[in-house]
Scaffold this motif. Structure first.
Motif, PDB file in Angstrom:
ATOM      1  N   THR A  91       0.790  -1.323  -0.011  1.00 49.32           N
ATOM      2  CA  THR A  91      -0.030   0.128  -0.087  1.00 49.32           C
ATOM      3  C   THR A  91       0.870   1.155  -0.031  1.00 49.32           C
ATOM      4  OG1 THR A  91      -1.589  -1.263   1.221  1.00 49.32           O
ATOM      5  CG2 THR A  91      -1.699   1.118   1.139  1.00 49.32           C
ATOM      6  N   HIS A  92       2.167   1.450   0.937  1.00 44.72           N
ATOM      7  CA  HIS A  92       2.706   2.532   0.735  1.00 44.72           C
ATOM      8  C   HIS A  92       3.566   2.939  -0.182  1.00 44.72           C
ATOM      9  CE1 HIS A  92       5.225  -0.524   1.888  1.00 44.72           C
ATOM     10  NE2 HIS A  92       6.498   0.250   1.796  1.00 44.72           N
ATOM     11  N   THR A  93       3.650   1.914  -1.302  1.00 45.48           N
ATOM     12  CA  THR A  93       4.192   2.206  -2.384  1.00 45.48           C
ATOM     13  C   THR A  93       3.114   2.663  -3.871  1.00 45.48           C
ATOM     14  OG1 THR A  93       4.176   0.006  -3.354  1.00 45.48           O
ATOM     15  CG2 THR A  93       6.034   0.578  -1.837  1.00 45.48           C
ATOM     16  N   ARG A  94       2.055   2.548  -3.590  1.00 46.74           N
ATOM     17  CA  ARG A  94       1.027   2.448  -4.662  1.00 46.74           C
ATOM     18  C   ARG A  94       0.967   3.984  -5.304  1.00 46.74           C
ATOM     19  NH1 ARG A  94      -3.355  -1.506  -1.986  1.00 46.74           N
ATOM     20  NH2 ARG A  94      -1.884  -3.576  -2.107  1.00 46.74           N
ATOM     21  N   CYS A  95       0.831   4.949  -4.383  1.00 49.66           N
ATOM     22  CA  CYS A  95       0.886   6.418  -4.777  1.00 49.66           C
ATOM     23  C   CYS A  95       2.029   6.528  -5.905  1.00 49.66           C
ATOM     24  CB  CYS A  95       0.820   7.419  -3.926  1.00 49.66           C
ATOM     25  SG  CYS A  95       0.745   9.180  -4.345  1.00 49.66           S
ATOM     26  N   GLU A  96       3.234   6.346  -5.588  1.00 51.24           N
ATOM     27  CA  GLU A  96       4.244   6.581  -6.387  1.00 51.24           C
ATOM     28  C   GLU A  96       4.274   5.903  -7.819  1.00 51.24           C
ATOM     29  OE1 GLU A  96       9.341   6.950  -6.315  1.00 51.24           O
ATOM     30  OE2 GLU A  96       7.845   5.845  -4.521  1.00 51.24           O
ATOM     31  N   ALA A 115      -4.096   3.819  -1.516  1.00 50.27           N
ATOM     32  CA  ALA A 115      -2.773   4.410  -0.621  1.00 50.27           C
ATOM     33  C   ALA A 115      -3.050   4.296   0.470  1.00 50.27           C
ATOM     34  CB  ALA A 115      -3.038   6.015  -1.115  1.00 50.27           C
ATOM     35  N   ARG A 116      -2.167   5.097   1.161  1.00 53.33           N
ATOM     36  CA  ARG A 116      -2.161   4.921   2.922  1.00 53.33           C
ATOM     37  C   ARG A 116      -2.595   6.241   3.449  1.00 53.33           C
ATOM     38  NH1 ARG A 116       4.340   5.562   4.073  1.00 53.33           N
ATOM     39  NH2 ARG A 116       4.934   7.018   2.397  1.00 53.33           N
ATOM     40  N   SER A 117      -2.857   7.154   2.575  1.00 50.07           N
ATOM     41  CA  SER A 117      -3.521   8.544   3.079  1.00 50.07           C
ATOM     42  C   SER A 117      -4.339   9.202   2.171  1.00 50.07           C
ATOM     43  CB  SER A 117      -2.552   9.463   3.492  1.00 50.07           C
ATOM     44  OG  SER A 117      -1.612   9.973   2.353  1.00 50.07           O
ATOM     45  N   GLU A 184       1.072   3.490   9.894  1.00 56.07           N
ATOM     46  CA  GLU A 184       1.736   4.512   9.251  1.00 56.07           C
ATOM     47  C   GLU A 184       1.750   4.241   7.965  1.00 56.07           C
ATOM     48  OE1 GLU A 184       4.908   3.548  12.100  1.00 56.07           O
ATOM     49  OE2 GLU A 184       2.751   3.653  12.057  1.00 56.07           O
ATOM     50  N   ARG A 185       2.137   2.777   7.403  1.00 59.51           N
ATOM     51  CA  ARG A 185       2.540   2.457   6.154  1.00 59.51           C
ATOM     52  C   ARG A 185       1.517   1.718   5.536  1.00 59.51           C
ATOM     53  NH1 ARG A 185       7.915  -0.712   6.330  1.00 59.51           N
ATOM     54  NH2 ARG A 185       8.194  -0.364   4.137  1.00 59.51           N
ATOM     55  N   GLY A 186       0.147   1.833   6.224  1.00 60.01           N
ATOM     56  CA  GLY A 186      -0.958   1.104   5.490  1.00 60.01           C
ATOM     57  C   GLY A 186      -1.354  -0.197   6.018  1.00 60.01           C
ATOM     58  N   GLY A 187      -0.642  -0.798   7.055  1.00 58.85           N
ATOM     59  CA  GLY A 187      -0.860  -2.090   7.716  1.00 58.85           C
ATOM     60  C   GLY A 187      -1.780  -2.217   8.529  1.00 58.85           C
ATOM     61  N   GLY A 188      -2.116  -3.403   8.744  1.00 59.21           N
ATOM     62  CA  GLY A 188      -3.066  -3.596  10.150  1.00 59.21           C
ATOM     63  C   GLY A 188      -4.511  -4.198   9.512  1.00 59.21           C
TER      64      GLY A 188
END
Length: 366
Positions: A91-96, A115-117, A184-188
């Motif tokens: 998830t934390h890489t998807r925006c880029e 995305a994460r945010s 904070e990196r989109g986990g859980g």
């Protein structure tokens, strides 16, 4: 329009969209890559993975023409070799990844959550709009016959007035599961699983929530040092309708939802899982009961067919990036509620999620 024609005899005159699958995790290996042979207008031509073993094995197994690592991604999307990417990377890489593709004029199909945010999701939408490319989020339950028929029952008034939605989604996972990354990196569980419950609640209630609340819970299990093991949420919708759900990475496997109306209830069980028979039951106040089972089928191929058709014909996909942003905004508000221990109000009347224009998005897929 970037697309080419298939060279096989069966679909010699059928225009196809050339895809690169980005990421070689479990969902890519078990569901996405095997779906391409069933999607007549989608052609798998490239794979992006930083794992050389997976990359080499999958390239040979699926006869993929181009296989690169992450360092070769931008060159790939700017080369003219692919028309679209299917992003399954964390998830934390998807925006880029999505922004880089859009800037090269490459269409983007992205796993949920996108995305994460909210800020990252908005950046993805702006890049897609600025470069006139399609952006779609992959919500496979939208392409399951069972869920489509359940919506038909609901819209036909079989349940009366829908007053509540309840869901449970639990997937026990091992310690190396990438979805256990820090929150904070989109986990859980709340972020990775809750997004499916949020999207379904919005679909069945045909509205956006105005207030949400969530609580997290974790045991001493070391798997959950950085993220939630179990989370529960309440969403208040206009008209005093409620949606509730519980999600977990640390309890027994369970996947179900209930639509509770004034005249009857509909229970889908299992509901969200890939690769299993789905089934629902409608129970009326007088005890009358209707049950229906749907045989296991590939939900990814219709997803690919739909997105490819939208690219080729110039239609907006469903669910599009605006739908993904609406889901993500709610999940982020739920995270805020869990952090602060209080309900969070959402701005009423947001218009991110619009009904797609053009033909019915799922027509002709089944």
């Amino acid at each position: 329009m970037n697309a080419r024609h298939a060279s096989d005899e069966t679909h010699a005159s059928t225009p196809t969209v050339r895809y690169a699958v980005v990421g070689a995790g479990q969902i890519a290996r078990t569901a996405i890559l095997p779906a391409f042979p069933h999607a007549h207008n989608a052609e798998l031509v490239a794979l992006v993975s930083d794992d050389p073993a997976f990359r080499d094995d999958l390239r040979e197994r699926y006869r993929i023409e181009h296989a690169v690592d992450g360092d070769g991604y931008e060159e790939l999307v700017s080369s003219g070799l692919v028309d679209a990417v299917y992003i399954t990377a964390p998830t934390h890489t998807r925006c880029e990844l999505a922004v880089a593709a859009a800037r090269s004029g490459v269409h983007v199909l992205c796993e949920q959550p996108m995305a994460r945010s909210v800020a990252e999701a908005e950046q993805m939408l702006m890049a897609a709009e600025a470069n006139d490319v399609r952006l779609m989020v992959a919500h496979r339950p939208d392409f399951e016959r069972a869920n489509l028929e359940a919506l038909d029952e609901l819209d036909a008034g079989v349940l009366g007035e829908l007053r509540a939605f309840e869901a449970t989604l639990s997937e026990p996972v091992g310690p190396s599961d990438p979805r256990l990354r820090p929150i904070e990196r989109g986990g859980g569980a709340l972020f990775e699983l809750g997004i499916y419950c949020v999207h379904t609640a919005r679909e069945v209630l045909h509205a956006e929530p105005i207030e949400v609340m969530a609580m997290r819970a974790s045991s001493e299990d070391p798997r959950f040092r950085a993220c939630d093991q179990t989370s529960a949420a309440i969403l208040r919708f206009p008209g005093d309708r409620l949606a509730t759900f519980t999600v977990s990475f640390g309890t027994t496997r369970l996947s179900c939802y209930r639509l509770i109306g004034t005249d009857a209830l509909l229970e889908m069980r299992p509901a969200f899982e890939h690769g299993r028979n789905l089934a629902y039951a409608i129970v009326h106040d007088d005890g009358a009961r209707l049950e229906k089972t749907f045989e296991q089928r590939d939900a990814v191929a219709p997803e690919l067919i739909h997105f490819s058709r939208c690219i080729l014909e110039g239609h907006q996909p469903h669910p599009d990036g605006a739908q993904g942003l609406a889901d993500l905004r709610i999940c982020c508000a739920l995270q805020q509620s869990a952090d602060e221990g209080r309900p969070v109000s959402l701005v009423p009347g947001r218009q991110e999620a619009q009904a797609p224009a053009g033909p019915t998005p799922l027509s002709g897929l089944f």
